[in-house]
Design a protein around this motif. Structure first.
Motif, PDB file in Angstrom:
ATOM      1  N   HIS A  76       0.828  -1.212   0.000  1.00  0.00           N
ATOM      2  CA  HIS A  76       0.000   0.000   0.000  1.00  0.00           C
ATOM      3  C   HIS A  76       0.864   1.266   0.000  1.00  0.00           C
ATOM      4  N   HIS A  77       2.060   1.170   0.542  1.00  0.00           N
ATOM      5  CA  HIS A  77       2.956   2.329   0.566  1.00  0.00           C
ATOM      6  C   HIS A  77       3.430   2.697  -0.838  1.00  0.00           C
ATOM      7  N   ILE A  78       3.616   1.692  -1.706  1.00  0.00           N
ATOM      8  CA  ILE A  78       4.209   1.956  -3.030  1.00  0.00           C
ATOM      9  C   ILE A  78       3.241   1.756  -4.200  1.00  0.00           C
ATOM     10  N   GLU A  80       3.096   4.340  -6.873  1.00  0.00           N
ATOM     11  CA  GLU A  80       4.289   4.357  -7.722  1.00  0.00           C
ATOM     12  C   GLU A  80       4.249   3.224  -8.737  1.00  0.00           C
ATOM     13  N   PHE A  81       3.757   2.072  -8.299  1.00  0.00           N
ATOM     14  CA  PHE A  81       3.639   0.925  -9.203  1.00  0.00           C
ATOM     15  C   PHE A  81       2.647   1.211 -10.324  1.00  0.00           C
ATOM     16  N   ASP A  82       1.581   1.881 -10.002  1.00  0.00           N
ATOM     17  CA  ASP A  82       0.535   2.183 -10.977  1.00  0.00           C
ATOM     18  C   ASP A  82       1.094   3.097 -12.069  1.00  0.00           C
ATOM     19  N   GLY A  83       1.231   2.569 -13.249  1.00  0.00           N
ATOM     20  CA  GLY A  83       1.720   3.348 -14.384  1.00  0.00           C
ATOM     21  C   GLY A  83       3.211   3.603 -14.392  1.00  0.00           C
ATOM     22  N   HIS A  84       3.966   2.811 -13.605  1.00  0.00           N
ATOM     23  CA  HIS A  84       5.414   3.038 -13.547  1.00  0.00           C
ATOM     24  C   HIS A  84       6.080   2.701 -14.878  1.00  0.00           C
TER      25      HIS A  84
END
Length: 261
Positions: free
Chosen positions: A228-230, A233-237
């Motif tokens: 949940h913290h990242i 950032e993962f979304d659309g990286h």
């Protein structure tokens, strides 16, 4: 990067140290002892055309698609015209990988005059870009430097930049190995064959990632606090940006070690 006695007995398949792919004519004794009588297929190709043709097939179809017969058909000759240069499929794969890394060697021939960390970054990024879009290459890049002279020269070039940092031999060896392993490992991981649903066209890559992101968001945050913290950032990286971030962390650590003396 292990010794292989096969190299010593196959002069016709060598890739010479000047960075160019060439095929020195074997002595008549060597030809008769390893090849049998010469045939007209000898003149059909060059080692460069054999390796470039192999890379084309590998890029299109991966390792399963590369056979001696398929390559010979593409080049317009018989299998014997390929066997003139390589003993078999495994040697062909090793030399094809080395042929690609020869391009990295050529593209980075001018490094060494600037900051060593910056030069290492340039080599690493060039190497990553050569590997990441080739899922087959990661398993064969720098696999056996006895059979892959371009790979050995590239490993030497990276190591020479690390030497400029004034580290001990052990630190230099570990730093060079870490950098090479990071580049090849990340490139191979990011260059993997897409999931079956993407390959089949059932989902696009963006749809697949969006689905994975939605699943991550639905996880219990008390059990998966890191996810949940990242997740944003993962979304659309961007994969390349992710590689560069890790590379800069590794090189920053190397600079700190060098500065510490």
């Amino acid at each position: 990067m292990f010794e292989n006695a096969q190299w010593a007995r196959r002069p016709a398949a060598r890739v010479w140290w000047d960075g160019a792919v060439s095929t020195p004519p074997p002595s008549s004794k060597a030809a008769s002892s390893t090849r049998g009588p010469r045939t007209r297929s000898r003149a059909s190709h060059s080692l460069e055309s054999v390796l470039s043709g192999a890379v084309e097939i590998l890029d299109e179809s991966g390792v399963p698609g590369l056979t001696i017969r398929a390559l010979a058909t593409r080049l317009g000759g018989g299998a014997a015209s390929v066997y003139w240069y390589v003993s078999g499929r495994e040697e062909l794969l090793n030399l094809a990988a080395d042929w690609v890394l020869g391009g990295v060697l050529e593209a980075t021939k001018d490094v060494g005059a600037g900051d060593p960390i910056d030069d290492l970054r340039d080599i690493a990024v060039t190497m990553f870009d050569a590997i990441v879009d080739r899922p087959w290459l990661g398993a064969y890049a720098m696999r056996n430097t006895t059979l892959q002279p371009h790979s050995l020269q590239l490993y030497e070039r990276i190591g020479e930049q690390v030497m400029r940092l004034g580290l001990t031999p052990r630190q230099t060896f570990h730093a060079t190995s870490a950098l090479v392993g990071f580049v090849i490992g990340i490139a191979a991981d990011m260059g993997q064959e897409p999931p079956a649903v993407v390959v089949s066209g059932e989902m696009s890559k963006d749809e697949y990632l969006a689905d994975a992101t939605a699943q991550w968001r639905a996880l219990d945050p008390t059990r998966f606090p890191y996810i949940h913290h990242i997740v944003d950032e993962f979304d659309g990286h961007d994969d390349r940006d992710q590689f560069l971030g890790g590379l800069d962390l590794l090189l920053s650590g190397l600079r700190l070690q060098a500065d510490a003396g």
